[in-house]
Design an enzyme around this catalytic site. Structure first.
Site, PDB file in Angstrom:
ATOM      1  CG  HIS A 146      54.978 -38.162  95.303  1.00  0.00           C
ATOM      2  ND1 HIS A 146      54.196 -38.018  96.383  1.00  0.00           N
ATOM      3  CD2 HIS A 146      55.965 -37.284  95.228  1.00  0.00           C
ATOM      4  CE1 HIS A 146      54.635 -36.944  97.043  1.00  0.00           C
ATOM      5  NE2 HIS A 146      55.776 -36.672  96.499  1.00  0.00           N
ATOM      6  CG  ASP A 191      25.855 -21.343  91.477  1.00  0.00           C
ATOM      7  OD1 ASP A 191      27.129 -21.535  91.418  1.00  0.00           O
ATOM      8  OD2 ASP A 191      25.183 -22.086  92.032  1.00  0.00           O
ATOM      9  CD1 TRP A 201      57.774 -33.251  88.983  1.00  0.00           C
ATOM     10  CD2 TRP A 201      55.923 -32.097  87.938  1.00  0.00           C
ATOM     11  NE1 TRP A 201      57.920 -31.739  88.931  1.00  0.00           N
ATOM     12  CE2 TRP A 201      56.933 -31.162  88.353  1.00  0.00           C
ATOM     13  CE3 TRP A 201      54.783 -31.685  86.941  1.00  0.00           C
ATOM     14  CZ2 TRP A 201      56.704 -29.882  87.992  1.00  0.00           C
ATOM     15  CZ3 TRP A 201      54.705 -30.492  86.832  1.00  0.00           C
ATOM     16  CH2 TRP A 201      55.687 -29.415  87.304  1.00  0.00           C
ATOM     17  CB  SER A 224      39.469 -30.419  84.169  1.00  0.00           C
ATOM     18  OG  SER A 224      39.289 -29.872  85.771  1.00  0.00           O
ATOM     19  CB  SER A 225      43.013 -26.579  84.528  1.00  0.00           C
ATOM     20  OG  SER A 225      43.285 -27.583  85.734  1.00  0.00           O
ATOM     21  CG  HIS A 253      58.794 -20.615  86.771  1.00  0.00           C
ATOM     22  ND1 HIS A 253      59.834 -21.359  87.521  1.00  0.00           N
ATOM     23  CD2 HIS A 253      58.385 -19.470  87.371  1.00  0.00           C
ATOM     24  CE1 HIS A 253      59.825 -20.453  88.604  1.00  0.00           C
ATOM     25  NE2 HIS A 253      59.185 -19.534  88.626  1.00  0.00           N
ATOM     26  CD  GLU A 256      50.779 -26.515  87.272  1.00  0.00           C
ATOM     27  OE1 GLU A 256      50.047 -25.733  86.439  1.00  0.00           O
ATOM     28  OE2 GLU A 256      50.471 -27.001  88.336  1.00  0.00           O
ATOM     29  CE1 TYR A 311      56.272 -17.417  91.993  1.00  0.00           C
ATOM     30  CE2 TYR A 311      56.797 -18.181  89.735  1.00  0.00           C
ATOM     31  CZ  TYR A 311      57.061 -17.628  90.779  1.00  0.00           C
ATOM     32  OH  TYR A 311      58.648 -17.425  91.290  1.00  0.00           O
ATOM     33  CB  SER A 359      46.074 -11.920 101.919  1.00  0.00           C
ATOM     34  OG  SER A 359      47.286 -12.128 101.281  1.00  0.00           O
ATOM     35  CG  HIS A 408      64.715 -20.430  86.909  1.00  0.00           C
ATOM     36  ND1 HIS A 408      63.998 -19.319  87.395  1.00  0.00           N
ATOM     37  CD2 HIS A 408      63.700 -21.354  87.063  1.00  0.00           C
ATOM     38  CE1 HIS A 408      62.665 -19.635  87.848  1.00  0.00           C
ATOM     39  NE2 HIS A 408      62.585 -20.966  87.429  1.00  0.00           N
ATOM     40  CG  HIS A 409      62.837 -24.682  85.797  1.00  0.00           C
ATOM     41  ND1 HIS A 409      62.503 -25.459  86.948  1.00  0.00           N
ATOM     42  CD2 HIS A 409      61.998 -23.464  85.649  1.00  0.00           C
ATOM     43  CE1 HIS A 409      61.468 -24.790  87.556  1.00  0.00           C
ATOM     44  NE2 HIS A 409      61.130 -23.754  86.750  1.00  0.00           N
ATOM     45  CB  THR A 435      58.125 -12.974  96.827  1.00  0.00           C
ATOM     46  OG1 THR A 435      58.064 -13.487  95.385  1.00  0.00           O
ATOM     47  CG2 THR A 435      57.602 -14.055  97.603  1.00  0.00           C
ATOM     48  CE  LYS A 453      51.332 -11.435  96.731  1.00  0.00           C
ATOM     49  NZ  LYS A 453      50.071 -11.252  97.446  1.00  0.00           N
ATOM     50  NE  ARG A 482      64.361 -33.904  91.529  1.00  0.00           N
ATOM     51  CZ  ARG A 482      63.709 -32.922  90.669  1.00  0.00           C
ATOM     52  NH1 ARG A 482      64.410 -31.982  89.914  1.00  0.00           N
ATOM     53  NH2 ARG A 482      62.375 -33.346  90.650  1.00  0.00           N
TER      54      ARG A 482
END
Lengths: 531, 191
Positions: free
Chosen positions: A77, A106, A142, A170-171, A254, A256, A258, A269, A303-304, A329, A332, A451
């Site tokens: 998931h 293009d 994950w 790919s990315s 991290h 990732e 963002y 926006s 922080h993780h 943030t 924004k 969790r």
């Protein structure tokens, strides 16, 4: 490019023509459509896995799903939602919209574009096929922490590694393409500071992708060599260190997160000024805030890992750096609210989703601030509070952002207006269901529910039942979304070229539906035109 | 449309991506060096310290006592008994201490194993100086054989004053056969 095959065997050749059209296409609009369709499909697959988990969590005790299967479903998931639903959806939007928004004919590297898309279905075929393998699918979450994924990983972990490599390639190729397009193919007169914010946020996101996806690739490569080639990167017995895995993973992980939200910022926006009928407030500060968030994302990974036994100094550094992210943030969110202030607002579906995005993403941002505090995090770590936090930033954040974008640009893509009444029903039920699903998780988490475990003790039963009911409603609303999209593509009231009164930007100057080839001669942007 | 800049940029971005892939691997030695300099994750030096050198820089203190808790663990798949003879020591910083770990092979095969030390709190790691340690070398035990292994160490007087107790933990890991052969022959060469 469309392959025309003219012979007598019509049905068969029509299939070949159809297949080769989509397999060989180098058109940015067609590739964008492919990305969006793939991510929509994977969104439903990963969503079905979430439904399975919520069935098991409806009541305490083990009822339906074996705990070992639960771990696999949970892992896939997360992986499929992150790499299969959110990221390709944003890349699809980038493919469709960036050339239209900067006046390019293009993408800069169309054949590379085709290649980056067609890797993806195979990557996910490889990843999902592990469900049917002996020993089961990957079951370590994950984040695939070592040694769960190295010493204790099932044999199918190698398929997972190959899948992640393909997604990474790919990315990276997609990101290179986006940067080269933005740098080279802007229409004459479109300076960087005149680019629409969706283009700006994607420009910065693409750099993040190029910087961190290779680190993820390196990380899974080390896993692979640890598993099979006798190295000990993460194995203490050979002088390695499993905690180092977490450092390398979160150095990728991290930025990732963002990557999964910055394009959403760009979408909000674009949409809010249109329906507030005002210019975006503080365009420059939006650009700088995005860049600041991207920079800060590289120095907060610790922080993780507050509970891994870090020294106090490192904990303080990561805590303050993380809290610093709240500043750009906040800029924004302030700018979005200021854009709406005294605007002539109307509340069509894209606007509803954009406002829902701003409000509920902010809730997720606040719980993020709570998690940034070291003493608090030691208690919240690995509880449902974390689950509530990241689902608030991802569901009403990234996914509502994508849905806002689909409602906003779908009339331009297919030339038909969506059903406004159904769109509003979709928004309100989805908003209700999202909060019903994820808000109670804050409470169970604060009360200590861990969790990633299929069972829980009795005191969490009521909130979990509410979450489960909410999640099934949430699943249903997305079926309604699928219906709305299919109905719109098949027909409906014709959209005008401008589609939205008050919409600004080059994409609204081309006909609806947008023809396959646009801006063969670049438009000219004058000094007076601003975004 | 000018092709060359586009191709150059694509190439540059590709190089950046490859570079970041390399950076992931560069993180490994960086991590080790960082940990060794700061002693952050409780890794002690795997080099023997010279007694004279340590004692010359670290005067014995008479009015300070530090408690040392000793632990011994065996990694998965190693059929050994492994524990400290004494589980708690009270030492003076700057004073040489000797203690012993006991190991016995309860399995049916000769096994080579290596102990990996760890000190908690991590900040104390660089102040724990080992003059002699079984963890510097691999240990070979025949089935049923037992061994008493000494550790000679001292805690230097620069240990931060707020640390009143520290834990020295060893985990005994089995070595793969090929690696074990190499290490044993190297050990013999050193002697």
């Amino acid at each position: 490019m469309v392959a025309h095959v003219e012979t007598g065997h019509a049905p068969r050749n029509r299939f070949i023509a159809f297949a080769s059209r989509w397999l060989l296409t180098t058109n940015h609009k067609e590739i964008g459509t492919l990305y969006l369709c793939l991510s929509f499909g994977l969104f439903f697959i990963a969503g079905a896995m979430a439904m399975m988990m919520r069935i098991e969590l409806f009541e305490p005790g083990i009822q339906v799903i074996d705990p070992l299967i639960y771990n696999q479903v949970l892992t896939l998931h997360g992986l499929v939602m992150v790499f299969g639903a959110v990221m390709p959806a944003f890349v699809g939007l980038a493919n469709w919209m960036i050339p239209l928004m900067i006046g390019a004919p293009d993408m800069a590297l169309p054949r590379l574009n085709n290649f980056s898309f067609w890797i993806l279905p195979f990557a996910f075929l490889i990843l999902l096929s592990s469900l049917f393998m002996e020993g089961g699918a990957p079951n370590f979450g994950w984040t695939f922490y070592a040694p769960l994924s190295t010493t204790y990983g099932p044999p199918s972990t190698d398929f997972f590694i190959l899948g992640v490599h393909l997604m990474g390639i790919s990315s990276i190729l997609g990101a290179i393409n986006i940067i080269v397009t933005i740098v080279n193919l802007r229409a004459p007169g479109m300076t960087y500071m005149k680019m629409p914010l969706f283009v700006w946020t994607w420009f910065i996101t693409a750099f993040l992708l190029i910087m961190v996806m290779p680190v993820l690739a390196g990380c899974v490569t080390m896993m692979l060599t640890d598993r099979h080639f006798g190295t000990s990167f993460f194995e203490a017995a050979g002088g390695g260190d499993p905690v180092m895995f977490q450092h390398i993973f979160w150095f990728f992980g991290h930025p990732e997160v963002y990557i999964m939200i910055l394009p959403g910022f760009g979408i909000a926006s674009q949409i809010i000024p249109t329906f507030a009928r005002k210019k975006l407030f503080g365009y420059h500060s939006m650009v700088y805030a995005t860049a600041a968030i991207a920079f800060l994302s590289f120095i907060v990974w610790g922080h993780h890992m507050f509970t891994t036994g870090m020294p106090l100094f490192a904990e303080l550094f990561f805590m303050y750096a993380t809290m610093l992210i709240a500043v750009p943030t906040g800029v924004k969110v302030f700018n979005w609210v200021a854009t709406m202030w005294r605007g002539s607002m109307t509340f069509e579906t894209p606007m509803l989703f954009a406002i829902g995005f701003v409000m509920m993403f902010t809730i997720g941002g606040f719980s993020g601030l709570m998690l940034a505090l070291v003493p608090a995090d030691v208690q919240y770590h690995d509880t449902y509070f974390v689950v509530a936090h990241f689902h608030y930033v991802l569901y009403p954040g990234a996914i509502f952002g994508t849905m806002a974008a689909v409602y906003y640009w779908l009339p331009k893509w297919c030339g038909n207006m969506y059903d406004e009444r159904l769109g509003k029903i979709h928004f309100w039920t989805a908003t209700f269901a999202v909060n019903l699903t994820f808000f109670p998780m804050h409470f169970t988490g604060l009360a200590g529910m861990p969790r990633r475990i299929p069972d829980y003790s009795m005191q969490f039963a009521d909130f979990n039942m509410v979450s489960s009911v909410g999640s099934w409603l949430l699943g249903l609303t997305q079926v309604l979304f699928l219906y709305i999209v299919i109905k719109t593509v098949r027909g409906g009231e014709k959209a005008t070229d401008e589609v939205w009164e008050g919409a600004e930007g080059l994409e609204w100057t081309v006909p609806s539906p947008a023809p396959l080839h646009t801006f063969d001669t670049p438009p000219v942007i004058g000094d007076g035109d601003h975004r | 449309m000018n092709r060359p800049p586009r191709r150059r940029q694509t190439l540059l971005l590709g190089v950046l991506a490859v570079g970041m892939f390399g950076f992931a691997f560069a993180l490994v030695p960086l991590y080790d060096i960082f940990c060794e300099i700061t002693g952050l994750n409780g890794k002690t030096s795997n080099q023997a310290a010279l007694l004279e050198e340590v004692q010359s820089t670290s005067a014995a203190e008479t009015n300070r006592l530090v408690t040392i808790n000793l632990l011994g663990q065996v990694a998965r798949g190693l059929p050994w008994e492994f524990q400290p003879v004494e589980t708690e020591l009270v030492v003076r910083p700057g004073e040489l201490t000797v203690t012993t770990y006991h190991a016995r092979n309860r399995g049916t095969k000769t096994v080579v194993a290596q102990a990996v030390p760890s000190v908690s709190p991590g900040r104390a790691a660089k102040h724990l100086k080992k003059i002699e340690c079984f963890c510097f070398e691999a240990q070979e035990l025949a089935p049923g054989a037992a061994i008493d292994m000494p550790v000679r160490f001292l805690v230097d007087s620069e240990l931060p004053p707020e640390i009143i107790a520290l834990t020295l933990s060893y985990t005994m890991f089995p070595l793969p056969d090929a690696e074990a052969g190499q290490i044993l022959s190297r050990n013999e060469g050193n002697q």
